[in-house]
Design an enzyme around this catalytic site. Structure first.
Site, mmCIF file in Angstrom:
data_model
loop_
_atom_site.group_PDB
_atom_site.id
_atom_site.type_symbol
_atom_site.label_atom_id
_atom_site.label_comp_id
_atom_site.label_asym_id
_atom_site.label_seq_id
_atom_site.Cartn_x
_atom_site.Cartn_y
_atom_site.Cartn_z
ATOM 1 N N HIS A 172 4.295 -10.143 6.350
ATOM 2 C CA HIS A 172 4.577 -9.370 4.573
ATOM 3 C C HIS A 172 5.669 -9.574 4.046
ATOM 4 O O HIS A 172 5.817 -9.073 3.159
ATOM 5 C CB HIS A 172 5.017 -8.070 4.976
ATOM 6 C CG HIS A 172 3.388 -7.577 5.289
ATOM 7 N ND1 HIS A 172 2.215 -6.474 5.778
ATOM 8 C CD2 HIS A 172 2.181 -8.270 5.112
ATOM 9 C CE1 HIS A 172 1.322 -6.133 5.825
ATOM 10 N NE2 HIS A 172 0.611 -7.227 5.718
ATOM 11 N N GLY B 155 4.083 0.410 17.044
ATOM 12 C CA GLY B 155 4.124 1.480 15.454
ATOM 13 C C GLY B 155 3.395 0.526 13.811
ATOM 14 O O GLY B 155 4.253 0.894 12.903
HETATM 15 P P1 OAD Z 1 2.351 2.443 8.534
HETATM 16 O O1 OAD Z 1 3.826 3.956 8.343
HETATM 17 O O2 OAD Z 1 1.179 3.040 8.153
HETATM 18 O O3 OAD Z 1 2.365 3.434 10.318
HETATM 19 C C1 OAD Z 1 3.634 3.740 10.757
HETATM 20 C C2 OAD Z 1 2.831 4.234 12.255
HETATM 21 O O4 OAD Z 1 4.316 3.883 13.558
HETATM 22 C C3 OAD Z 1 2.533 5.192 12.526
HETATM 23 O O5 OAD Z 1 1.145 5.149 12.830
HETATM 24 C C4 OAD Z 1 3.409 6.156 13.390
HETATM 25 O O6 OAD Z 1 2.784 7.030 14.229
HETATM 26 C C5 OAD Z 1 4.440 5.708 13.779
HETATM 27 N N1 OAD Z 1 4.761 5.927 14.232
HETATM 28 C C6 OAD Z 1 6.360 6.209 13.496
HETATM 29 N N2 OAD Z 1 8.019 6.912 14.256
HETATM 30 C C7 OAD Z 1 6.799 6.589 15.083
HETATM 31 C C8 OAD Z 1 7.580 6.271 16.444
HETATM 32 N N3 OAD Z 1 9.737 5.774 16.903
HETATM 33 N N4 OAD Z 1 7.849 5.566 17.678
HETATM 34 C C9 OAD Z 1 6.624 4.770 17.480
HETATM 35 N N5 OAD Z 1 5.716 4.809 16.422
HETATM 36 C C10 OAD Z 1 6.054 5.344 15.592
HETATM 37 O O7 OAD Z 1 3.294 1.458 8.871
HETATM 38 P P2 OAD Z 1 2.766 0.170 9.019
HETATM 39 O O8 OAD Z 1 1.343 0.456 10.098
HETATM 40 O O9 OAD Z 1 3.139 -1.124 9.363
HETATM 41 O O10 OAD Z 1 2.868 -3.486 3.673
HETATM 42 O O11 OAD Z 1 2.271 -0.340 7.329
HETATM 43 C C11 OAD Z 1 1.406 -1.384 7.511
HETATM 44 C C12 OAD Z 1 1.675 -2.167 5.862
HETATM 45 O O12 OAD Z 1 1.930 -1.274 4.882
HETATM 46 C C13 OAD Z 1 3.443 -2.435 5.698
HETATM 47 O O13 OAD Z 1 3.187 -3.080 6.842
HETATM 48 C C14 OAD Z 1 3.551 -1.955 4.144
HETATM 49 C C15 OAD Z 1 2.587 -1.080 4.039
HETATM 50 O O14 OAD Z 1 1.864 -0.453 2.595
HETATM 51 C C16 OAD Z 1 3.192 -3.772 2.532
HETATM 52 O O15 OAD Z 1 3.951 -2.999 2.119
HETATM 53 C C17 OAD Z 1 2.352 -5.478 1.993
#
Ligand code: OAD
Length: 256
Positions: free
Chosen positions: A121, A196
């Protein structure tokens, strides 16, 4: 399922990370309960249309994110360090390769020592010029390092236009980077590890299926079961700073 017992010599590992791995480093995840990202709808700050409509708002949004990741408080946590150690040791221990694909735009994996990293990304500390780049060619555009703010007066050092530089972020509606490399790695992977990520954003959310169709085992490490938790061979739930080092320690321990 105790995945570690099923890992054979010369096994390739693909690791996908998302915002959750950087949460304990002080960077907010995307999908908070209110659905907003730092008080903005993603459509207002993370699309090419938003950049055309309101470039100052978009630049300001990413300027703030950039200065946040450069602040002294934001540092890699034990999960980032454990993955860097895995990359360093895996070849010698097992003979296979470990590839890290991150959806994150921060630089915490590199700061922890990971070298084999794909930023699908994009990266917050890079920018490119839309005037010097052919449409839809963002991946291969000339990238410039950036630590300071960008605004409508910032000049491109090549074409000398102003207002044409943008953060090297893959926005909604754009094609993620290095999908060919990711597809090859998923085809050849024996273990797929997802850390994560909420499993909401494709194509990353579909990587687990690609890997498993190619015969890989899979595990997710997340605070809670993700949207596609039921697909994984197994899951480990809790903070990444604990669960990732635990998992990697077991994976790299000598067979008993
Ligand atoms: P999300 O914010 O959708 O999800 C983050 C995940 O991390 C959630 O399932 C939380 O439960 C988990 N989480 C939070 N704190 C944690 C911790 N301390 N240890 C383990 N897990 C934890 O983020 P992404 O899945 O990365 O794209 O989002 C994907 C994409 O959506 C991003 O790259 C971005 C966004 O829109 C773009 O900007 C193109």
């Amino acid at each position: 399922m105790d995945i570690q017992n099923f890992i054979k010599p010369e096994s390739n590992i693909v690791i996908l990370t998302g915002a959750g791995i950087s949460a304990e480093s002080g960077i907010q995840t995307f999908r908070a309960a209110d659905g907003l990202w730092e008080n903005h709808c993603v459509e207002d700050v993370a699309t090419p249309e938003a950049f055309i409509k309101n470039p100052a708002l978009v630049q300001n949004f990413y300027n703030q994110r950039r200065s946040a990741i450069l602040s002294a408080n934001v540092k890699p946590n034990p999960a980032h360090y454990a993955l860097a150690e895995l990359e360093e040791k895996w070849g010698a221990l097992n003979g296979g390769e470990a590839l890290l694909i991150t959806q994150n735009i921060d630089n915490l994996h590199e700061r922890a020592g990971s070298r084999n990293v794909i930023h699908m990304h994009g990266e917050l500390l890079k920018m490119f010029c839309t005037n010097c780049t052919l449409p839809m060619q963002n991946e291969t555009a000339k990238k410039y390092d950036i630590q300071k703010d960008i605004d409508e007066h910032t000049l491109c050092s090549d074409c000398h236009e102003s207002g044409t530089l943008r953060p090297d972020i893959v926005w909604f509606g754009e094609i993620p980077y290095h999908m060919d490399v990711c597809a090859r790695a998923l085809q050849n992977c024996d273990l797929f590890l997802s850390i994560g990520t909420s499993g909401n954003v494709y194509p990353a959310a579909g990587f687990v299926q690609e890997a498993m169709l190619a015969g890989a085992l899979s595990a997710e490490i997340n605070l809670e079961p993700s949207a596609n938790a039921s697909i994984f061979s197994t899951g480990f739930y809790g903070p990444a700073s604990q669960k990732v080092p635990e998992f990697i320690q077991k994976l790299t321990a000598p067979p008993s």
